[in-house]
Scaffold this motif. Structure first.
Motif, PDB file in Angstrom:
ATOM      1  N   CYS A 492       0.935  -1.279  -0.102  1.00  0.00           N
ATOM      2  CA  CYS A 492      -0.080  -0.008  -0.012  1.00  0.00           C
ATOM      3  C   CYS A 492       0.914   1.239   0.037  1.00  0.00           C
ATOM      4  O   CYS A 492       0.532   2.002  -0.632  1.00  0.00           O
ATOM      5  CB  CYS A 492      -0.829  -0.123   1.268  1.00  0.00           C
ATOM      6  SG  CYS A 492      -2.293   1.364   1.205  1.00  0.00           S
ATOM      7  N   LEU A 501      -1.852   5.094  -6.105  1.00  0.00           N
ATOM      8  CA  LEU A 501      -2.585   4.799  -4.890  1.00  0.00           C
ATOM      9  C   LEU A 501      -3.940   5.719  -5.126  1.00  0.00           C
ATOM     10  O   LEU A 501      -3.678   6.926  -5.465  1.00  0.00           O
ATOM     11  CB  LEU A 501      -2.090   4.759  -3.702  1.00  0.00           C
ATOM     12  CG  LEU A 501      -3.248   4.405  -2.439  1.00  0.00           C
ATOM     13  CD1 LEU A 501      -3.368   3.052  -2.406  1.00  0.00           C
ATOM     14  CD2 LEU A 501      -2.502   4.779  -1.006  1.00  0.00           C
ATOM     15  N   LYS A 504      -7.562   4.198  -0.292  1.00  0.00           N
ATOM     16  CA  LYS A 504      -7.388   2.783   0.570  1.00  0.00           C
ATOM     17  C   LYS A 504      -8.303   2.856   2.126  1.00  0.00           C
ATOM     18  O   LYS A 504      -8.622   3.777   2.350  1.00  0.00           O
ATOM     19  CB  LYS A 504      -5.979   2.810   1.189  1.00  0.00           C
ATOM     20  CG  LYS A 504      -5.645   3.970   1.811  1.00  0.00           C
ATOM     21  CD  LYS A 504      -4.123   3.827   2.353  1.00  0.00           C
ATOM     22  CE  LYS A 504      -3.681   5.233   2.921  1.00  0.00           C
ATOM     23  NZ  LYS A 504      -2.603   5.227   4.213  1.00  0.00           N
ATOM     24  N   PHE A 511      -6.862  -1.837  -0.922  1.00  0.00           N
ATOM     25  CA  PHE A 511      -6.495  -0.468  -1.818  1.00  0.00           C
ATOM     26  C   PHE A 511      -6.826  -0.512  -3.257  1.00  0.00           C
ATOM     27  O   PHE A 511      -6.848  -1.751  -3.614  1.00  0.00           O
ATOM     28  CB  PHE A 511      -5.389  -0.129  -1.202  1.00  0.00           C
ATOM     29  CG  PHE A 511      -4.321  -0.763  -1.529  1.00  0.00           C
ATOM     30  CD1 PHE A 511      -3.662  -1.920  -0.715  1.00  0.00           C
ATOM     31  CD2 PHE A 511      -3.271  -0.620  -2.791  1.00  0.00           C
ATOM     32  CE1 PHE A 511      -2.499  -2.814  -1.145  1.00  0.00           C
ATOM     33  CE2 PHE A 511      -2.335  -1.089  -3.179  1.00  0.00           C
ATOM     34  CZ  PHE A 511      -2.038  -2.267  -2.269  1.00  0.00           C
TER      35      PHE A 511
END
Lengths: 533, 78
Positions: A492, A501, A504, A511
């Motif tokens: 993550c 990303l 999450k 995530f």
């Protein structure tokens, strides 16, 4: 660093082998180096370029301050995605090596030696019989490009354009096919009986983009359709990069071109990217022949330029051409650059809009999100309303596109007014803080910036959009089923470092990432490392 | 063993999520891959536009189609 528009991702979908074939051509290598790579990625490439051995991973860590690990990861990830570096081993340690093709081409570009032929074109000398001036080239490029955009916008049944009777030259059949293939327009009817084209959602987003992004989008469409024209994708791509590396105002010879390249050249002429003066042939018949040379236009020469000023010149010299240079993309940045004074729109806090323009293209564009009220020889007036904005949003235009359009085309008077307001505000603030009581009130907390387009308008456009469109979506991959927090947190955080990303949930250990490759590699590497120890 | 699922992350406010869940239920779970919470879910990529469209329709009905107030009135210009 050049902000890489969406269309560049096209290159990432090419196979490593295909990319390496592309890197065999020095102009393509240079273009990718200039246009796509981030500053840090460029730095890495330059470090490795003349080194005979692969560079150990540790060296990359030393080159970047430990606080900036995220940037380092992103740069390395970018280089890997474009197959510019690949993994190697050096004294049984992990290292990266430059792709040999890429390295050779880039060294040739820098060193100048050892190049067969003339990869950067053969200038016709002595000059051509009737030299074409830069102004003429600009005119030609503008005409062609506005013709294409006008065709797209005009096809949306906007009365303004039809009433005005100012016809722009319609684009060629090939261009129309291209727009169709890209689903920017949909066409009914046949060529012989007159076609009815209607612009699609993607088309609207397209016309509001900046010129450079538009050209690339069309070019990538062209490359994508090259197979159907019996041409090789990579050949076409490297030819486009070749054209982009030429110099404005010079004539180049077509003598060394093969058949496919001649064909591509004709298609680029239709797009206004290159210009070929047509001469009636001398031996009496009326057949028009193409001379053995061509001129790149400004659209071509700024294709791979990474400086925003060069791009801005394209936007301004292509006159009314639509849109923001890349400088003012961020709405937050709205009063950053007083543009080249080319603006023509005044919008008041009561939502009324006055646009000093007679260009049918601009009027058609405005009518997408403004209720136009009256038209005068050099002025149109209208009003921004909830229904007009929501109409625009329904056909796929976003609030940010409207705001960025209004901001970049704001009249110089609006910029002056905003600057004066800002000065007043600053003065008042300075007075208050230095005043006898020295009490700063809470408004000082957030540093007020005066925007060119009144803040109330900006907010309202966004609110109108929110009312209709409250769903946000991102395409990508969900990672789930992590057995422990420890197993979850590593990938993550790595995804966050890579900048992929999206979302999450620490509690549920899931995530969401926009790209999977880097994270996959990370998980795999870690598993291997884990099984070894 | 972690798993990766391809799809579209969809974020919205709880009332809209309620509508999405309703639509999904009524069409035999043909949209949602993974329900996460009342603001987030993962949806099949091919179905996103269709889902958005249906939510809009549902919303228009819920808010009453007749709320199109005449904001184009601009009397002092006439």
């Amino acid at each position: 660093m050049a902000d890489s528009p969406q269309s560049w991702e096209y290159l990432e979908h090419l196979q490593g082998v295909e990319l390496n074939r592309l890197y065999r051509s020095p102009p393509s290598t240079l273009a990718i180096f200039r246009k796509i790579l981030s500053g840090l990625a460029k730095h890495f490439v330059m470090t490795m370029l003349y080194s005979p051995r692969p560079t150990p991973v540790k060296d990359f860590e030393l080159m970047v301050k430990s606080g900036n690990a995220k940037e380092r990861q992103m740069a390395i990830d970018q280089l890997r995605r474009y197959s510019i570096i690949k993994e190697a081993t050096l004294r049984s340690g992990k290292a990266y090596a430059l792709s040999p093709d890429f390295a050779r081409s880039l060294r040739q570009v820098i060193g100048g030696g050892g190049i067969e032929g003339q990869p950067f074109g053969e200038v016709v000398s002595p000059a051509t019989p009737q030299p074409v001036s830069i102004d003429e080239l600009d005119d030609y490029a503008r005409q062609q490009w506005e013709g294409i955009l006008g065709f797209m916008v005009g096809s949306s049944n906007l009365q303004e354009l039809q009433e005005s009777g100012e016809e722009l030259p319609p684009p060629g059949q090939g261009v129309i096919e291209l727009l169709k293939a890209g689903r920017l327009i949909s066409v009914q009817g046949t060529a012989s009986r007159g076609q009815v084209a209607s612009i699609t959602k993607e088309g609207f987003a397209f016309v509001l983009k900046d010129v450079n992004a538009q050209i690339w989008e069309l070019l990538f469409l062209y490359v994508d359709n090259a197979d159907q024209l019996n041409m090789d994708k990579i050949d076409v791509l490297s030819f486009i990069f070749f054209i982009a590396s030429l110099e404005l105002g010079l004539a180049y010879s077509t003598a060394s071109f093969d058949r496919a390249q001649h064909q591509t050249l004709q298609d680029l002429i239709a797009l206004g990217i290159v210009y070929q003066p047509l001469a009636a042939s001398t031996n009496g018949n009326s057949k028009v022949t193409a001379p053995p040379y061509f001129y790149p236009t400004r659209l071509a020469t700024t294709l791979t330029s990474s400086s925003s000023t060069a791009l801005a010149t394209t936007s301004t010299t292509l006159g009314s051409s639509l849109q923001p240079n890349s400088l003012s993309h961020h709405a937050a940045n709205t009063n950053a650059t007083p543009g080249a004074g080319s603006g023509f729109i005044i919008i008041e806090t009561n939502y009324r809009l006055y646009a000093y323009t007679s260009s049918p293209l601009q009027i058609a564009l405005l009518s997408l999100f403004i209720n136009l009220r009256s038209r005068h020889p050099n002025l149109v007036t209208g009003k921004l309303t909830k229904s007009s904005v929501q109409r625009a949003i329904n056909i796929g235009i976003t609030a940010d596109q409207i705001i960025s359009y209004l901001t970049t085309h704001a009249h110089p008077q609006m910029r002056r007014f905003a600057a004066a307001e800002q000065a007043r505000l600053d003065a008042r603030k300075a007075l208050r803080t230095s005043g006898p009581d020295g009490v700063a009130d809470e408004n000082d907390e957030h540093d007020m910036r005066v925007t060119v387009v009144p803040q109330v308008i900006l907010d309202q456009i966004k609110l109108w959009q929110l009312e209709r469109d409250r769903i946000v979506t991102h395409t990508g991959y969900l990672l789930k089923d992590f057995t422990s927090h420890a197993e979850y947190i590593g990938p993550c955080n790595y995804a966050d470092e890579l900048g992929v990303l999206v979302w999450k949930d620490d509690k549920r250990h899931v995530f969401f990432v926009s790209r999977i490759e880097g994270v996959q590699r990370y998980i795999k590497d870690r598993r291997e490392a884990g099984s070894m120890s | 063993m972690p798993k990766a699922v391809k799809g579209v992350l969809l974020q919205c406010d709880p009332p809209q999520m309620a509508m999405i869940l309703k639509i999904n239920r009524e069409s035999n779970n043909s949209y949602i891959i993974e329900e996460i919470n009342d603001r987030t879910c993962v949806v099949k990529e091919a179905k996103v536009d269709e889902l958005k469209h249906r939510v809009k329709q549902l919303m228009d009905v819920a808010m009453g189609a007749g709320d199109e107030e005449d904001d184009d009135q601009d009397s002092d210009l006439d």
